[in-house]
Design an enzyme around this catalytic site. Structure first.
Site, mmCIF file in Angstrom:
data_model
loop_
_atom_site.group_PDB
_atom_site.id
_atom_site.type_symbol
_atom_site.label_atom_id
_atom_site.label_comp_id
_atom_site.label_asym_id
_atom_site.label_seq_id
_atom_site.Cartn_x
_atom_site.Cartn_y
_atom_site.Cartn_z
ATOM 1 N N ASN A 10 57.112 19.776 30.282
ATOM 2 C CA ASN A 10 56.808 21.000 31.033
ATOM 3 C C ASN A 10 57.628 22.138 30.424
ATOM 4 O O ASN A 10 58.842 22.196 30.605
ATOM 5 C CB ASN A 10 57.194 20.765 32.510
ATOM 6 C CG ASN A 10 57.140 22.043 33.336
ATOM 7 O OD1 ASN A 10 56.572 23.051 32.913
ATOM 8 N ND2 ASN A 10 57.739 21.996 34.528
ATOM 9 N N LYS A 12 57.574 25.232 31.153
ATOM 10 C CA LYS A 12 57.858 26.313 32.117
ATOM 11 C C LYS A 12 57.545 27.677 31.478
ATOM 12 O O LYS A 12 56.630 27.781 30.672
ATOM 13 C CB LYS A 12 59.302 26.236 32.603
ATOM 14 C CG LYS A 12 59.682 24.839 33.085
ATOM 15 C CD LYS A 12 60.968 24.829 33.851
ATOM 16 C CE LYS A 12 61.360 23.398 34.151
ATOM 17 N NZ LYS A 12 62.424 23.271 35.112
ATOM 18 N N HIS A 99 55.100 21.055 41.897
ATOM 19 C CA HIS A 99 56.421 21.134 41.257
ATOM 20 C C HIS A 99 57.380 21.845 42.217
ATOM 21 O O HIS A 99 56.999 22.792 42.897
ATOM 22 C CB HIS A 99 56.326 21.884 39.932
ATOM 23 C CG HIS A 99 57.577 21.762 39.108
ATOM 24 N ND1 HIS A 99 58.705 22.499 39.372
ATOM 25 C CD2 HIS A 99 57.886 20.969 38.055
ATOM 26 C CE1 HIS A 99 59.643 22.162 38.508
ATOM 27 N NE2 HIS A 99 59.176 21.245 37.696
ATOM 28 N N GLU A 101 59.629 23.947 41.818
ATOM 29 C CA GLU A 101 59.774 25.400 41.630
ATOM 30 C C GLU A 101 58.607 26.137 42.286
ATOM 31 O O GLU A 101 58.767 27.226 42.829
ATOM 32 C CB GLU A 101 59.882 25.727 40.128
ATOM 33 C CG GLU A 101 61.240 25.299 39.574
ATOM 34 C CD GLU A 101 61.279 25.019 38.087
ATOM 35 O OE1 GLU A 101 60.341 25.395 37.358
ATOM 36 O OE2 GLU A 101 62.273 24.402 37.653
ATOM 37 N N GLU A 171 60.749 13.843 41.262
ATOM 38 C CA GLU A 171 61.692 14.790 40.682
ATOM 39 C C GLU A 171 62.657 15.263 41.765
ATOM 40 O O GLU A 171 62.352 16.213 42.502
ATOM 41 C CB GLU A 171 60.940 16.009 40.134
ATOM 42 C CG GLU A 171 60.011 15.709 38.987
ATOM 43 C CD GLU A 171 59.873 16.911 38.067
ATOM 44 O OE1 GLU A 171 60.141 16.755 36.884
ATOM 45 O OE2 GLU A 171 59.531 18.004 38.558
ATOM 46 N N GLY A 177 66.976 20.726 35.989
ATOM 47 C CA GLY A 177 67.630 21.809 35.259
ATOM 48 C C GLY A 177 69.119 21.926 35.569
ATOM 49 O O GLY A 177 69.749 22.921 35.215
ATOM 50 N N SER A 216 66.501 16.420 34.492
ATOM 51 C CA SER A 216 67.558 16.328 33.470
ATOM 52 C C SER A 216 67.482 15.056 32.629
ATOM 53 O O SER A 216 68.514 14.453 32.313
ATOM 54 C CB SER A 216 68.947 16.484 34.118
ATOM 55 O OG SER A 216 69.069 17.770 34.691
#
Ligand code: PEP
Length: 253
Positions: A10, A12, A99, A101, A171, A177, A216
């Site tokens: 991904n 992003k 996701h 985010e 996730e 991140g 990560s």
């Protein structure tokens, strides 16, 4: 039950045409060698056509294209939106839904995620349904309740049979991140819970469902994670932007 491993990158909100070319040249050269692991790249929308052409030009067998988001609508007066059908036209096979985010920064609710899952499948895309708890939720001991609720929203809307043509990605939000990875045991525990939840409704679908871990993942922790029984690959963020890292993660499978 053998499940074909999948590693999806991904990207992003990163990239430009020359970076895309360099990254794809390296990935295409490396992945052509392997036929066991499926590799997918998920660039921002404007680069889909470029990546589609690079994959076709290389005759790459194992490299797939995916997108990071889609509209719940097929067409109409929805300025700024991109439909699942458009993604299919540009060679996408996968699309992320839910996701963290999108959930946290763009207000996507469980219901919106379920609607996107349906829209993706309506056009023939495989949704990669992302599920994950925050650090606070983990510390409160409600990880399974949160994951179960996120999963139920999609099952209620689509039925468990829809998971025959979907991928799930666990996730943990606290690992995305941040450089903090779930331990292989922590990840396996949640993956097993997801598979059990599906198996209670349909054991065959649960047995063939690919459940990826994301958060990560790096070259030095990938193999230990991927060795777990219910971890069928990875959804990679930061490390997907560096060809050598991404390729060595793919090879860890
Ligand atoms: C992600 O964004 O899906 C992700 C897993 O990111 P990272 O690998 O950077 O934690």
């Amino acid at each position: 039950m053998s499940r074909q491993p999948l590693v999806a990158g991904n990207w992003k909100l990163h990239g430009n045409k020359s970076m895309v070319r360099g990254l794809m040249d390296s990935i295409l050269a490396a992945v052509a060698e392997s036929d066991t692991t499926e590799v997918a790249v998920m660039p921002p929308y404007p680069f889909l056509a470029q990546v589609q052409e690079l994959i076709a030009g290389a005759g790459a067998t194992g490299v797939r294209l995916g997108a990071q988001n889609l509209s719940i609508h097929d067409e109409g007066a929805y300025t700024g939106e991109v439909s699942a059908g458009m993604l299919v036209e540009f060679g996408c096979q996968y699309v992320l839904t839910g996701h963290s985010e999108r959930r946290a920064l763009f207000g996507e609710t469980d219901q919106m995620v379920a609607d996107k899952f349906v829209a993706a499948q309506r056009a023939g895309l495989q949704p990669v349904l992302c599920l994950g708890e925050t650090l606070e939720q983990r510390e409160d001991g409600i990880t399974e309740a949160v994951i179960g609720r996120q999963l139920d929203a999609v099952i209620t809307q689509s039925g468990v049979a829809a998971f025959a043509d979907a991928v799930v990605a666990y996730e943990p939000v606290w690992a995305i991140g941040t450089g903090k990875t779930a331990s292989p045991e922590q990840a396996q525990e949640v993956h097993a819970f997801i598979r059990r939840t599906i198996a209670d409704m349909d054991a065959k679908i649960a047995g063939s469902l690919r459940i990826l871990y994301g958060g990560s993942v790096k070259p030095d922790n990938a193999a230990d994670l991927f060795n777990q029984e219910d971890i069928d690959g990875g959804l990679i963020g930061g490390a997907a932007l560096k060809a050598t890292d991404f390729i060595s993660i793919c090879k860890a499978l």
